[in-house]
Design a protein around this motif. Structure first.
Motif, short mmCIF file in Angstrom:
data_model
loop_
_atom_site.label_atom_id
_atom_site.label_comp_id
_atom_site.label_asym_id
_atom_site.label_seq_id
_atom_site.Cartn_x
_atom_site.Cartn_y
_atom_site.Cartn_z
N ALA A 47 0.84 -1.21 0.00
CA ALA A 47 0.00 0.00 0.00
C ALA A 47 0.87 1.26 0.00
O ALA A 47 0.61 2.21 -0.76
CB ALA A 47 -0.92 -0.01 1.22
N GLU A 103 2.45 1.66 -3.41
CA GLU A 103 1.45 2.07 -4.40
C GLU A 103 1.23 3.57 -4.35
O GLU A 103 1.25 4.26 -5.39
CB GLU A 103 0.14 1.32 -4.12
CG GLU A 103 -0.98 1.66 -5.08
CD GLU A 103 -0.92 0.87 -6.38
OE1 GLU A 103 -1.80 1.09 -7.23
OE2 GLU A 103 0.00 0.05 -6.55
N THR A 129 0.06 0.69 -13.53
CA THR A 129 -0.33 1.36 -12.28
C THR A 129 -1.30 2.50 -12.56
O THR A 129 -2.33 2.64 -11.90
CB THR A 129 0.92 1.91 -11.55
OG1 THR A 129 1.77 0.82 -11.21
CG2 THR A 129 0.54 2.65 -10.28
N ARG A 136 -4.96 1.73 -13.32
CA ARG A 136 -5.85 1.42 -12.19
C ARG A 136 -6.59 2.65 -11.70
O ARG A 136 -7.61 2.54 -11.03
CB ARG A 136 -5.03 0.82 -11.04
CG ARG A 136 -4.57 -0.59 -11.28
CD ARG A 136 -4.24 -1.28 -9.96
NE ARG A 136 -2.98 -0.83 -9.38
CZ ARG A 136 -1.80 -1.40 -9.59
NH1 ARG A 136 -1.72 -2.46 -10.39
NH2 ARG A 136 -0.71 -0.95 -9.03
N TYR A 137 -6.05 3.83 -12.05
CA TYR A 137 -6.65 5.07 -11.53
C TYR A 137 -7.40 5.84 -12.61
O TYR A 137 -7.77 7.00 -12.40
CB TYR A 137 -5.55 5.95 -10.91
CG TYR A 137 -4.96 5.27 -9.70
CD1 TYR A 137 -5.49 5.45 -8.43
CD2 TYR A 137 -3.87 4.39 -9.84
CE1 TYR A 137 -4.96 4.78 -7.33
CE2 TYR A 137 -3.34 3.72 -8.75
CZ TYR A 137 -3.90 3.93 -7.50
OH TYR A 137 -3.39 3.26 -6.41
N GLN A 191 -9.62 -3.17 -5.97
CA GLN A 191 -8.69 -2.28 -5.29
C GLN A 191 -8.60 -2.55 -3.79
O GLN A 191 -7.73 -2.03 -3.12
CB GLN A 191 -9.13 -0.82 -5.50
CG GLN A 191 -9.35 -0.43 -6.96
CD GLN A 191 -8.17 -0.74 -7.84
OE1 GLN A 191 -7.03 -0.62 -7.41
NE2 GLN A 191 -8.42 -1.16 -9.06
N LEU A 211 -5.48 -0.80 -1.22
CA LEU A 211 -5.72 0.43 -0.45
C LEU A 211 -7.14 0.49 0.09
O LEU A 211 -8.05 -0.12 -0.48
CB LEU A 211 -5.50 1.65 -1.36
CG LEU A 211 -4.12 1.85 -1.98
CD1 LEU A 211 -4.19 2.95 -3.01
CD2 LEU A 211 -3.09 2.18 -0.93
N GLU A 239 -10.72 2.05 0.32
CA GLU A 239 -11.45 2.63 -0.81
C GLU A 239 -11.41 4.14 -0.82
O GLU A 239 -11.28 4.76 -1.89
CB GLU A 239 -12.92 2.15 -0.78
CG GLU A 239 -13.67 2.53 -2.05
CD GLU A 239 -15.07 1.93 -2.08
OE1 GLU A 239 -15.85 2.35 -2.94
OE2 GLU A 239 -15.37 1.06 -1.24
N PHE A 244 -8.05 5.23 -2.15
CA PHE A 244 -7.99 4.95 -3.59
C PHE A 244 -8.74 6.02 -4.38
O PHE A 244 -8.24 6.54 -5.38
CB PHE A 244 -8.57 3.57 -3.89
CG PHE A 244 -8.75 3.33 -5.36
CD1 PHE A 244 -7.66 3.04 -6.17
CD2 PHE A 244 -10.01 3.41 -5.95
CE1 PHE A 244 -7.82 2.83 -7.54
CE2 PHE A 244 -10.18 3.21 -7.31
CZ PHE A 244 -9.09 2.92 -8.11
N GLN A 255 -7.21 8.58 -7.03
CA GLN A 255 -7.76 8.62 -8.39
C GLN A 255 -8.11 10.05 -8.78
O GLN A 255 -7.85 10.49 -9.91
CB GLN A 255 -9.00 7.73 -8.44
CG GLN A 255 -9.51 7.47 -9.86
CD GLN A 255 -10.71 6.53 -9.84
OE1 GLN A 255 -11.62 6.72 -9.04
NE2 GLN A 255 -10.70 5.54 -10.71
#
Length: 317
Positions: free
Chosen positions: A215, A218, A242, A245-246, A256, A260, A262, A265, A269
């Motif tokens: 985490a 990331e 990577t 994912r965002y 996700q 991390l 939510e 994340f 994002q």
């Protein structure tokens, strides 16, 4: 001066006992013990560099006796005393040429070599970390990197220790503004967690400390990618994966959870989208919301990302 003269006289007296004489073998063990006693007395008198020289003489005696553990211990004591002497000089702002620091580096290097020859990589790694921490504390992160890297290599059999040493290496790279190097280290750490870390049965999801490290890596990687903004043609596949994912269009909340929380994340994002849209005001607002969830290092990276959007420099400043 009297104490110094007394020290030199006693040091010479013990050294003379080691000279080879006709039909007489020098008593190296006795000399080693006397050097050790002299070192203790000098340390109590706060004559750290002189105590260190006595420990060096003791190490040479132990080497002659083929006592590797004793040699390594004496070298380590000498290294720590030289280092303490260097710190005292710096605290007093005394002029110098870092001679005590160089002596400490040499002693640590020899002690590490002895431990490696004794097949004790854990002890060697601990000295590498000790030296790296000391250099980092003395505001020499660039010099500390190589010692953290060596510690990670020596800790190959213990993944969690390897990852902690690599984390220190990444931190030093950030302090020296080697953001690309830090990104590479964090990427390697994340791969190591997924390949060698403890995982839930039947899945590739790390657990425990490994999950925490994944985490952390990331978040740091995303922030470094936002800071560096590599062009698409220079974006490595693992970094492109990577960032994917965002992207809003590929959002899948179930995929996700393993990395991390939510809320973190979603905030990350939003940071990625704000950077892509060059929305500075939204980025400032997101910085405030993300602040409590990030480490001091990550908050520093996020601050650099915001500053780069406000006053672009190409260096994240």
């Amino acid at each position: 001066m009297a104490a110094e003269g007394d020290f030199l006289a006693r040091y010479r007296a013990v050294s003379n006992k080691l000279k080879k004489r006709f039909l007489r073998k020098p008593n190296v063990a006795e000399a080693s013990e006397q050097f050790g006693q002299l070192a203790k007395e000098l340390k109590q008198q706060d004559c750290l560099q002189y105590a260190a020289f006595c420990n060096l003489a003791m190490a040479r005696c132990e080497q002659t006796l083929f006592n590797a553990p004793g040699e390594a211990l004496a070298l380590t004591d000498a290294a720590r005393l030289f280092l303490s002497s260097e710190k005292e000089n710096r605290a007093l702002q005394a002029p110098g040429f870092d001679e005590h620091l160089q002596a400490a580096l040499n002693c640590y290097s020899f002690a590490i070599k002895v431990y490696i020859e004794m097949n004790q990589p854990v002890m060697a790694a601990s000295l590498c970390l000790e030296l790296g921490n000391a250099l980092k504390e003395m505001n020499r992160p660039g010099e500390a990197i190589v010692h953290y890297q060596r510690a990670a290599e020596l800790q190959a059999q213990t993944p969690i220790e390897t990852l902690l040493s690599m984390g220190e290496m990444a931190s030093c790279k950030i302090l020296t503004r080697d953001y690309d190097g830090a990104l590479s280290v964090f990427t390697e750490m994340q791969l190591t967690c997924q390949e060698r870390g403890l995982q839930l049965p039947g899945t590739s999801t790390p657990v425990g400390a490994f999950l925490d490290i994944v985490a952390k890596c990331e978040i740091s990687r995303v922030l470094l990618l936002m800071l560096l903004e590599p062009p698409p043609q220079k974006l490595l596949p693992e970094h492109a994966q990577t960032l994917e994912r965002y992207a809003w269009e590929s959002f899948d909340p179930h995929s996700q959870v393993t990395f991390l929380p939510e809320n973190v994340f979603l905030l990350l994002q939003s940071v990625v989208m704000a950077c892509q849209e060059k929305d500075t005001e939204s980025l400032k607002s997101l910085q405030t919301e993300l602040w409590p969830f990030l480490t001091a290092e990550q908050n520093h990276l996020l601050h650099l990302v915001v500053q780069e959007r406000i006053t672009p420099s190409g260096q994240g400043i």
